[in-house]
Write a protein that holds these residues in place. Structure first.
Motif, PDB file in Angstrom:
ATOM      1  N   THR A 428     -12.073  -6.529 -19.857  1.00  0.00           N
ATOM      2  CA  THR A 428     -12.178  -6.214 -18.433  1.00  0.00           C
ATOM      3  C   THR A 428     -12.907  -7.322 -17.681  1.00  0.00           C
ATOM      4  OG1 THR A 428     -14.270  -5.024 -18.756  1.00  0.00           O
ATOM      5  CG2 THR A 428     -12.240  -3.749 -18.925  1.00  0.00           C
ATOM      6  N   GLU A 429     -13.020  -8.497 -18.299  1.00  0.00           N
ATOM      7  CA  GLU A 429     -13.840  -9.556 -17.744  1.00  0.00           C
ATOM      8  C   GLU A 429     -13.272 -10.168 -16.466  1.00  0.00           C
ATOM      9  OE1 GLU A 429     -16.750 -12.051 -16.940  1.00  0.00           O
ATOM     10  OE2 GLU A 429     -16.762 -10.299 -18.220  1.00  0.00           O
ATOM     11  N   GLY A 430     -11.979  -9.989 -16.213  1.00  0.00           N
ATOM     12  CA  GLY A 430     -11.397 -10.514 -14.990  1.00  0.00           C
ATOM     13  C   GLY A 430     -10.655 -11.813 -15.172  1.00  0.00           C
ATOM     14  N   VAL A 431     -10.041 -12.005 -16.350  1.00  0.00           N
ATOM     15  CA  VAL A 431      -9.265 -13.214 -16.628  1.00  0.00           C
ATOM     16  C   VAL A 431      -7.966 -12.817 -17.313  1.00  0.00           C
ATOM     17  CG1 VAL A 431      -9.191 -15.459 -17.789  1.00  0.00           C
ATOM     18  CG2 VAL A 431     -11.367 -14.574 -16.940  1.00  0.00           C
ATOM     19  N   VAL A 432      -6.861 -13.397 -16.851  1.00  0.00           N
ATOM     20  CA  VAL A 432      -5.575 -13.247 -17.523  1.00  0.00           C
ATOM     21  C   VAL A 432      -5.043 -14.643 -17.800  1.00  0.00           C
ATOM     22  CG1 VAL A 432      -3.183 -12.467 -17.338  1.00  0.00           C
ATOM     23  CG2 VAL A 432      -5.027 -11.030 -16.451  1.00  0.00           C
ATOM     24  N   GLU A 433      -4.896 -14.979 -19.085  1.00  0.00           N
ATOM     25  CA  GLU A 433      -4.342 -16.270 -19.483  1.00  0.00           C
ATOM     26  C   GLU A 433      -2.898 -16.073 -19.920  1.00  0.00           C
ATOM     27  OE1 GLU A 433      -7.210 -18.840 -21.909  1.00  0.00           O
ATOM     28  OE2 GLU A 433      -8.019 -16.818 -22.111  1.00  0.00           O
ATOM     29  N   LEU A 434      -2.009 -16.837 -19.330  1.00  0.00           N
ATOM     30  CA  LEU A 434      -0.591 -16.771 -19.659  1.00  0.00           C
ATOM     31  C   LEU A 434      -0.233 -17.929 -20.573  1.00  0.00           C
ATOM     32  CD1 LEU A 434       0.769 -16.021 -16.074  1.00  0.00           C
ATOM     33  CD2 LEU A 434       0.113 -14.377 -17.841  1.00  0.00           C
ATOM     34  N   PHE A 435       0.470 -17.629 -21.671  1.00  0.00           N
ATOM     35  CA  PHE A 435       0.825 -18.661 -22.641  1.00  0.00           C
ATOM     36  C   PHE A 435       2.329 -18.677 -22.868  1.00  0.00           C
ATOM     37  CE2 PHE A 435      -3.568 -17.502 -24.058  1.00  0.00           C
ATOM     38  CZ  PHE A 435      -4.163 -18.703 -23.707  1.00  0.00           C
ATOM     39  N   GLY A 436       2.895 -19.888 -22.892  1.00  0.00           N
ATOM     40  CA  GLY A 436       4.322 -20.059 -23.111  1.00  0.00           C
ATOM     41  C   GLY A 436       4.707 -19.961 -24.573  1.00  0.00           C
ATOM     42  N   THR A 437       5.989 -20.162 -24.848  1.00  0.00           N
ATOM     43  CA  THR A 437       6.518 -19.965 -26.201  1.00  0.00           C
ATOM     44  C   THR A 437       6.050 -21.013 -27.198  1.00  0.00           C
ATOM     45  OG1 THR A 437       8.504 -21.183 -25.525  1.00  0.00           O
ATOM     46  CG2 THR A 437       8.571 -18.774 -25.356  1.00  0.00           C
ATOM     47  N   ASP A 438       5.502 -22.132 -26.705  1.00  0.00           N
ATOM     48  CA  ASP A 438       5.040 -23.172 -27.628  1.00  0.00           C
ATOM     49  C   ASP A 438       3.607 -22.941 -28.087  1.00  0.00           C
ATOM     50  OD1 ASP A 438       3.954 -23.631 -25.151  1.00  0.00           O
ATOM     51  OD2 ASP A 438       4.115 -25.817 -25.268  1.00  0.00           O
ATOM     52  N   ARG A 439       3.009 -21.836 -27.702  1.00  0.00           N
ATOM     53  CA  ARG A 439       1.634 -21.527 -28.114  1.00  0.00           C
ATOM     54  C   ARG A 439       1.644 -20.694 -29.393  1.00  0.00           C
ATOM     55  NH1 ARG A 439      -3.250 -22.648 -25.571  1.00  0.00           N
ATOM     56  NH2 ARG A 439      -2.869 -23.671 -23.563  1.00  0.00           N
ATOM     57  N   CYS A 440       0.775 -21.059 -30.308  1.00  0.00           N
ATOM     58  CA  CYS A 440       0.641 -20.337 -31.574  1.00  0.00           C
ATOM     59  C   CYS A 440      -0.509 -19.345 -31.472  1.00  0.00           C
ATOM     60  CB  CYS A 440       0.380 -21.315 -32.708  1.00  0.00           C
ATOM     61  SG  CYS A 440      -0.038 -20.520 -34.274  1.00  0.00           S
ATOM     62  N   VAL A 441      -0.250 -18.100 -31.774  1.00  0.00           N
ATOM     63  CA  VAL A 441      -1.286 -17.083 -31.635  1.00  0.00           C
ATOM     64  C   VAL A 441      -2.398 -17.289 -32.660  1.00  0.00           C
ATOM     65  CG1 VAL A 441      -0.164 -15.395 -33.157  1.00  0.00           C
ATOM     66  CG2 VAL A 441      -1.711 -14.612 -31.360  1.00  0.00           C
ATOM     67  N   LEU A 442      -2.055 -17.740 -33.859  1.00  0.00           N
ATOM     68  CA  LEU A 442      -3.085 -17.966 -34.883  1.00  0.00           C
ATOM     69  C   LEU A 442      -4.013 -19.095 -34.470  1.00  0.00           C
ATOM     70  CD1 LEU A 442      -4.372 -17.404 -37.601  1.00  0.00           C
ATOM     71  CD2 LEU A 442      -2.626 -18.853 -38.674  1.00  0.00           C
ATOM     72  N   ALA A 443      -3.446 -20.187 -33.972  1.00  0.00           N
ATOM     73  CA  ALA A 443      -4.276 -21.309 -33.536  1.00  0.00           C
ATOM     74  C   ALA A 443      -5.126 -20.926 -32.333  1.00  0.00           C
ATOM     75  CB  ALA A 443      -3.393 -22.505 -33.191  1.00  0.00           C
ATOM     76  N   THR A 444      -4.535 -20.164 -31.405  1.00  0.00           N
ATOM     77  CA  THR A 444      -5.268 -19.774 -30.197  1.00  0.00           C
ATOM     78  C   THR A 444      -6.409 -18.832 -30.542  1.00  0.00           C
ATOM     79  OG1 THR A 444      -3.222 -19.984 -28.912  1.00  0.00           O
ATOM     80  CG2 THR A 444      -5.042 -18.790 -27.892  1.00  0.00           C
ATOM     81  N   ALA A 445      -6.141 -17.851 -31.407  1.00  0.00           N
ATOM     82  CA  ALA A 445      -7.207 -16.934 -31.826  1.00  0.00           C
ATOM     83  C   ALA A 445      -8.254 -17.680 -32.639  1.00  0.00           C
ATOM     84  CB  ALA A 445      -6.617 -15.781 -32.635  1.00  0.00           C
ATOM     85  N   GLY A 446      -7.814 -18.606 -33.471  1.00  0.00           N
ATOM     86  CA  GLY A 446      -8.756 -19.359 -34.291  1.00  0.00           C
ATOM     87  C   GLY A 446      -9.711 -20.203 -33.471  1.00  0.00           C
ATOM     88  N   GLU A 447      -9.212 -20.795 -32.387  1.00  0.00           N
ATOM     89  CA  GLU A 447     -10.085 -21.581 -31.509  1.00  0.00           C
ATOM     90  C   GLU A 447     -11.195 -20.719 -30.929  1.00  0.00           C
ATOM     91  OE1 GLU A 447      -7.377 -23.041 -28.643  1.00  0.00           O
ATOM     92  OE2 GLU A 447      -6.462 -24.537 -29.978  1.00  0.00           O
ATOM     93  N   ARG A 448     -10.867 -19.484 -30.598  1.00  0.00           N
ATOM     94  CA  ARG A 448     -11.867 -18.594 -30.003  1.00  0.00           C
ATOM     95  C   ARG A 448     -12.886 -18.128 -31.032  1.00  0.00           C
ATOM     96  NH1 ARG A 448      -9.083 -16.835 -24.861  1.00  0.00           N
ATOM     97  NH2 ARG A 448      -7.473 -18.425 -24.829  1.00  0.00           N
ATOM     98  N   VAL A 449     -12.423 -17.902 -32.236  1.00  0.00           N
ATOM     99  CA  VAL A 449     -13.362 -17.504 -33.289  1.00  0.00           C
ATOM    100  C   VAL A 449     -14.278 -18.670 -33.651  1.00  0.00           C
ATOM    101  CG1 VAL A 449     -13.584 -16.656 -35.647  1.00  0.00           C
ATOM    102  CG2 VAL A 449     -11.788 -15.761 -34.180  1.00  0.00           C
TER     103      VAL A 449
END
Length: 539
Positions: A428-449
């Motif tokens: 509920t923080e107030g941010v929506v990030e839109l990602f295209g088809t070339d984005r990898c969910v594992l890499a994106t989640a891994g960067e945040r972890v």
């Protein structure tokens, strides 16, 4: 009778450079320059060219793609000129001097009441997305000259604090943002506790956000600081805090926001105390905090304000309302919350107490977009509306909702309310990030972890060690070892036993990635990245 002189407004606000800029032409300023510098250059061009027109520096509208934005207002008509060159700006001013808004060359022309106090909204385009109830002053009012509105929520709260508190309680307004001690909870709960607790109360306006994905609070305080401070003064009246015990806590990098907040604080203080016997009260304090993610969490914000070099989350209970800054009862709220409080006190009929989350929600739309935008969504509207505010990818593969440590989703068909987003395991923080088809969910989640493992405060074991273990488990997927059950159990432990929201949010990022993109994670374990973004070891 209203003043018929033309007014030329220029937005000057803080933002990141656009990822794609058009090639400069003629005597255009460098379009790759920081938007703040571009805004200052266009403002100076207007001031140099102006003779009889009034020139007003205003804050950002929230829509960065339009800025710097020049607005020309004459007799109830406003023309919009997004990102003009200096030569175009001089032409705009020349026409305004002759009494014309230059409708033929403007992007939009809006007709409105001559004494309107909020930004007139075009019928289409990014500014037409959602509503502009609390964003209304951004891009329109003088950010250093006080509130445009004739009404004062602080004066209302001073005249009858019991009635003001009852009004907020009946509406059921919830706090907004991770920096708010009442996040997603009724704001009156902490106010009531602070009123009952012995000691001199403090009100902290928590604007320190190092996550540049989130421009909500920065846009509000930088564009309409007097309205935010009016809300802070109203809360101070409810709990019995003196003006000098209001603390505006900002990020150390936000010099412009801090400057405007100081000027507006003095103006609002003078206006509120005019005609009273209060003498010469101190104005709210405007201070800078470290540019660290954890420094925005509300208990660590208090640690920073107390001058502690090492920031750690505080054990709760008691919360800040009972034991806050230097042990005093303290209300910690974000500009978003304070702007909603002000609106609720002044316009209660605009709020429906039957709603699960009364009021509106500010959202910054970012990610794989050319330029981010901050918009305001009414209660009950869908998050999917935010796509119309930005130049989004043709195909959006996924979105991360909730900022740095938000939740992943395939769909934006979620209601923009705290209960709906929480039930969907989104932030509920107030941010929506839109990602295209070339984005990898594992890499994106891994960067945040990885970010979580490096930036956590270190006080609680689940947040400190859990994030490291999660990162290790995600890395093992690339080597063909996908421990699904172990990941799920670790996120469950972090979610239920972390000391603050940091560990819980880290767990949510991974849990939603696993739940909603499990086939992609399995593909990585089998040696293939579906998006083609990763180098994966063949098992």
């Amino acid at each position: 009778m209203h003043d018929e002189r033309a007014i030329v407004r220029v937005t000057v606000g803080r933002g990141e450079p656009p990822s794609v800029a058009r090639k400069p032409a003629d005597d255009d300023a460098d379009e790759t320059a920081h938007p703040l510098e571009r805004g200052r250059e266009i403002l100076q061009t207007v001031r140099t060219a102006a003779d009889t027109v009034d020139v007003l520096e205003v804050g950002s509208t929230g829509v960065r793609a339009l800025e710097p934005l020049v607005l020309v207002t004459i007799e109830g008509r406003t023309a919009y000129y997004p990102r003009p060159s200096p030569s175009q700006t001089r032409t705009i001013v020349e026409r305004a001097e002759s009494g014309s808004v230059g409708a033929d060359d403007a992007e939009w022309v809006v007709e409105h009441a001559a004494d309107v106090e909020t930004l007139p909204i075009p019928s289409d385009g990014p500014l037409a997305v959602g509503t502009r109830r609390v964003l209304g002053g951004c891009g329109w009012v003088d950010p250093e000259g006080g509130a445009a509105a004739t009404s004062s929520a602080a004066a209302l709260a001073r005249d009858d604090p019991e009635a003001a508190l009852e009004r907020l309680s009946e509406i059921g307004l919830l706090g907004r943002g991770r920096g708010d001690a009442s996040q997603d909870a009724p704001v009156t709960e902490d106010v009531s506790v602070a009123r009952e607790t012995a000691g001199d109360p403090v009100v902290v306006v928590n604007t320190n956000e190092s996550d540049r994905r989130n421009e909500t609070d920065r846009t509000l305080l930088g564009g309409s600081p007097a309205a935010v401070l009016d809300g802070a003064f109203a809360v101070a009246e409810l709990v019995g805090a003196a003006p000098g015990d209001i603390v505006v806590y900002t990020n150390e990098d936000d010099d412009l926001v801090r400057h405007r907040a100081r000027r507006a604080a003095a103006t609002v203080t003078d206006a509120l105390e005019a005609g009273t016997s209060a003498g010469n009260p101190d104005s709210p304090q405007v201070v800078a905090g470290p540019d660290e993610y954890i420094a925005g969490e509300f208990t660590m914000a208090l640690e920073a304000l107390e001058g502690n070099d090492r920031l750690e989350a505080r054990l709760r209970p008691p919360g800040p309302a009972r034991h806050g800054l230097y042990g005093r009862p303290t209300i910690v709220q974000t500009p978003r919350t304070l702007a909603q409080i002000r609106a609720a006190l002044l316009e209660p009929d605009a709020f429906d107490a039957a709603d699960a989350d009364p009021g509106t929600r500010l959202v910054t739309v970012t990610g794989d977009v050319e330029t981010p935008a901050t918009v305001e969504l009414p209660t009950g509207s869908s998050l999917s509306a935010v796509r119309d505010a930005v130049d989004a990818p043709d195909r959006v593969k996924m979105a991360c909702v909730g900022g740095q440590l938000g939740g992943f989703t395939r769909s934006l068909e979620h209601t923009a309310t705290a209960p709906a987003l929480t039930n969907a395991d989104l932030g509920t923080e107030g941010v929506v990030e839109l990602f295209g088809t070339d984005r990898c969910v594992l890499a994106t989640a891994g960067e945040r972890v990885r970010f979580a493992s490096e930036e956590n405060c270190g006080r609680c074991f689940p947040g400190r060690e859990g994030s490291k273990q999660l990162l290790s488990l995600l890395r093992e997927i690339y080597d063909g070892n996908y421990e699904d059950d172990m990941i799920r159990e670790l996120t469950r432990v972090m979610d239920t036993s972390s000391l603050c929201d940091f560990g819980e949010s880290t767990a949510r990022s991974v849990e939603t990635a696993v739940d909603r993109f499990e086939t992609e994670l399995e593909a990585h374990a089998a040696g293939r990245c579906p998006s083609g973004a990763c180098e994966v070891s063949q098992s």
